[in-house]
Structure formats: structure tokens, C-alpha cells
Motif scaffolding. Sequence first.
Motif, short mmCIF file in Angstrom:
data_model
loop_
_atom_site.label_atom_id
_atom_site.label_comp_id
_atom_site.label_asym_id
_atom_site.label_seq_id
_atom_site.Cartn_x
_atom_site.Cartn_y
_atom_site.Cartn_z
N PRO A 102 -21.46 -27.93 -39.43
CA PRO A 102 -22.00 -28.41 -38.15
C PRO A 102 -20.86 -28.73 -37.20
O PRO A 102 -19.74 -29.04 -37.62
CB PRO A 102 -22.75 -29.68 -38.54
N ASP A 103 -21.15 -28.66 -35.91
CA ASP A 103 -20.13 -29.03 -34.92
C ASP A 103 -19.80 -30.51 -35.07
O ASP A 103 -20.70 -31.34 -35.24
CB ASP A 103 -20.64 -28.76 -33.50
N PRO A 104 -18.51 -30.87 -35.00
CA PRO A 104 -18.15 -32.27 -35.15
C PRO A 104 -18.68 -33.12 -34.00
O PRO A 104 -18.73 -32.69 -32.86
CB PRO A 104 -16.61 -32.25 -35.17
N SER A 105 -19.08 -34.33 -34.33
CA SER A 105 -19.52 -35.30 -33.33
C SER A 105 -18.80 -36.61 -33.65
O SER A 105 -18.02 -36.68 -34.59
CB SER A 105 -21.04 -35.48 -33.36
N SER A 106 -19.06 -37.64 -32.88
CA SER A 106 -18.39 -38.91 -33.12
C SER A 106 -19.26 -40.07 -32.69
O SER A 106 -20.29 -39.90 -32.02
CB SER A 106 -17.05 -38.96 -32.36
N PHE A 107 -18.84 -41.28 -33.07
CA PHE A 107 -19.55 -42.47 -32.65
C PHE A 107 -19.65 -42.53 -31.13
O PHE A 107 -20.66 -42.95 -30.57
CB PHE A 107 -18.82 -43.72 -33.14
N ASP A 108 -18.57 -42.11 -30.46
CA ASP A 108 -18.51 -42.20 -29.00
C ASP A 108 -19.64 -41.44 -28.32
O ASP A 108 -20.02 -41.78 -27.19
CB ASP A 108 -17.18 -41.65 -28.49
N ASP A 109 -20.17 -40.41 -28.98
CA ASP A 109 -21.24 -39.62 -28.38
C ASP A 109 -22.50 -40.45 -28.11
O ASP A 109 -23.35 -40.03 -27.33
CB ASP A 109 -21.60 -38.44 -29.29
N TYR A 110 -22.60 -41.59 -28.76
CA TYR A 110 -23.82 -42.40 -28.67
C TYR A 110 -23.61 -43.67 -27.84
O TYR A 110 -24.45 -44.57 -27.86
CB TYR A 110 -24.32 -42.73 -30.08
N TYR A 127 -28.98 -42.62 -29.11
CA TYR A 127 -28.90 -43.24 -30.43
C TYR A 127 -30.21 -43.10 -31.20
O TYR A 127 -30.21 -43.05 -32.45
CB TYR A 127 -28.51 -44.72 -30.30
N ALA A 128 -31.31 -43.02 -30.51
CA ALA A 128 -32.60 -42.86 -31.16
C ALA A 128 -32.68 -41.54 -31.94
O ALA A 128 -33.53 -41.39 -32.83
CB ALA A 128 -33.72 -42.91 -30.13
N LYS A 129 -31.78 -40.61 -31.64
CA LYS A 129 -31.79 -39.30 -32.30
C LYS A 129 -30.65 -39.14 -33.31
O LYS A 129 -30.40 -38.04 -33.79
CB LYS A 129 -31.68 -38.20 -31.24
N VAL A 130 -29.97 -40.24 -33.65
CA VAL A 130 -28.79 -40.13 -34.51
C VAL A 130 -29.13 -39.61 -35.91
O VAL A 130 -28.28 -39.00 -36.57
CB VAL A 130 -28.06 -41.50 -34.60
N ASP A 131 -30.34 -39.81 -36.38
CA ASP A 131 -30.71 -39.32 -37.70
C ASP A 131 -30.65 -37.81 -37.79
O ASP A 131 -30.56 -37.24 -38.88
CB ASP A 131 -32.13 -39.78 -38.08
N GLY A 132 -30.68 -37.15 -36.64
CA GLY A 132 -30.61 -35.69 -36.62
C GLY A 132 -29.20 -35.15 -36.49
O GLY A 132 -29.00 -33.93 -36.41
N ASP A 133 -28.21 -36.04 -36.46
CA ASP A 133 -26.81 -35.63 -36.33
C ASP A 133 -26.28 -35.27 -37.72
O ASP A 133 -25.91 -36.12 -38.52
CB ASP A 133 -25.99 -36.77 -35.73
N GLU A 134 -26.24 -33.98 -38.01
CA GLU A 134 -25.87 -33.50 -39.33
C GLU A 134 -24.44 -33.89 -39.70
O GLU A 134 -24.14 -34.22 -40.85
CB GLU A 134 -26.03 -31.98 -39.40
N TYR A 135 -23.56 -33.87 -38.73
CA TYR A 135 -22.17 -34.21 -38.99
C TYR A 135 -22.00 -35.67 -39.40
O TYR A 135 -21.42 -36.00 -40.44
CB TYR A 135 -21.32 -33.91 -37.75
N LEU A 136 -22.54 -36.59 -38.58
CA LEU A 136 -22.41 -38.01 -38.90
C LEU A 136 -23.20 -38.40 -40.15
O LEU A 136 -22.80 -39.30 -40.89
CB LEU A 136 -22.85 -38.86 -37.71
N GLN A 137 -24.29 -37.72 -40.41
CA GLN A 137 -25.03 -37.99 -41.64
C GLN A 137 -24.20 -37.59 -42.85
O GLN A 137 -24.25 -38.22 -43.91
CB GLN A 137 -26.38 -37.26 -41.64
#
Length: 254
Positions: free
Chosen positions: A154-162, A181-191
Motif C-alpha cells: 500500500p502507499d505509505p501514509s502517516s499520522f500527519d495525514d489525519y 480520522y473517521a476513515k482511519v480503519d481503512g488505512d491499510e498502511y497504518l493498520q
Amino acid sequence: MKKILFTFLSATVLLFTSCLETVQEITIKEDGSGTVSSTSDMGALLGMAKQMGGGAEMEKKKKKKMDTTIAMANMIDSIENISATEKGLMKDGSMSLKMNLAEEQFSTKISFPFSKYEDIVELNKLTNKVIGSAMKDQMAKAPMGEMQGMGDMPDPSSFDDYFDMKFTNDKIERTINKEKYAKVDGDEYLQGIKQASAMGIPVTSTLIINLPRPAEKVEGKNATLSEDKMKLTVKVDIDDFFDHPEKMEFKVKF
């Protein structure tokens, strides 16, 4: 399990030795210019690679070392989905990559200069794109077969994105973007990072802001000031992000 490892190898610094640690440092001058840097210590991943079957291959290549600095001007055209404006912001930046298999050292540092406050937020957004692209390129050439096949990551993401960051000439503020932030559960990278943390790998993120003048007031559960009030530090871990994101919010007036 391998997908989690690949995820880490392609990223910075969440987003991030015995732990995965990312330190973002912003230095602001009185005229509003300065530098943004992000350093990620990912040495623990090499130990994980050994446990996942890469030990024999790493032993063969234990003398393999990498210590290189890449000028952004030389890699801009290889990064996908960036605008002409973003290229202009990036062109004077640099990225350093260090790896020593024998000593299980693996770290990256990316640094950008900026000329005005507004550039800081944009450069933060670009950091993941840059590191993700560079890491995929470098690790594709790595000696360990365990690190191949990174195209399905998955494309990298970070805390800052939220979070939303606002900079003015006398105030800096970071607040949760509740809609994102309500959609963070769908962030494959951070999960993936969360799963790795659950396996016993500490994941921490530290933001350091060197202010142009002493702070007059600071708010935030995890925000601390140096004795001279010129340096703001906000340190959190992966549990803070998922369970208590308000700990990442702060406001400083200077």
C-alpha cells in the motif's frame, strides 16, 4: 506477515535499535524560512527479516553497507503524481539512506528547505511520496530476497495525514481532522503498523519545532517546551494515535 514488513520498508517517518522511531524536526527562522526534516530509524526491521527466514541471506551479505545521499533534483522525475508546484518545493531537498546489515542498522533522513510558513504543510504531505518512491527503488536493488516484490504494498501514509496544521508568524496549531480520522480503519498502511506494534515492536513519532523566538504559551497533553522555551516537542506512540489522538493536538503562541 511479509506484507507488514514490506509496508515498513517502503516508508518513512510516520510515519518511524529496538523500535521503529520517526523524528520530524522543523526549524523556523525569524523571517519565516527554515528547514523540515524527517528521520526514520527502522533497524528493528532487519531483525524481523531474520526471524521471517531472511537470516541466511543476510548472513551471506553481512558486509553489505549503504550510506548515500540523493539530491531531490535528481529523482523528482521518477516520483509519480506530483505537480509542477510540488517539484519546485522539492528541488533543493535531499534524502539520506544508511544500511548496515551486520549491525542491523537501517535509517532514512529526508530534508527540505522552505521560504515561508505555507510551504511547511505542503512539504509534510510530500515527504511520504518521496520516501515511498525512493525506498521502493533502493530496496528493489537490495540483496535480501525477503525485500523483493514491493509493488503490491500500500502507499505509505502517516499520522500527519489525519491532522490539520496551521502556521502563522506567531502561532502554530495542530488539530484532528475528524472527517479524515473517521476513515482511519481503512488505512491499510497504518493498520499494518498497528499490527506490527501488537507483535511487540514499539512505534513512536516525535515532532520537534525550533521556534524563532521564545514561546509565550503552549497547550497540548503531550506538548512540552525546552527550558529556554525555544523548542517544542510532541512525542506519541501508535496507541496514542489510535486510542487517544487528542494527545497529538497542540497550540503554541510565540
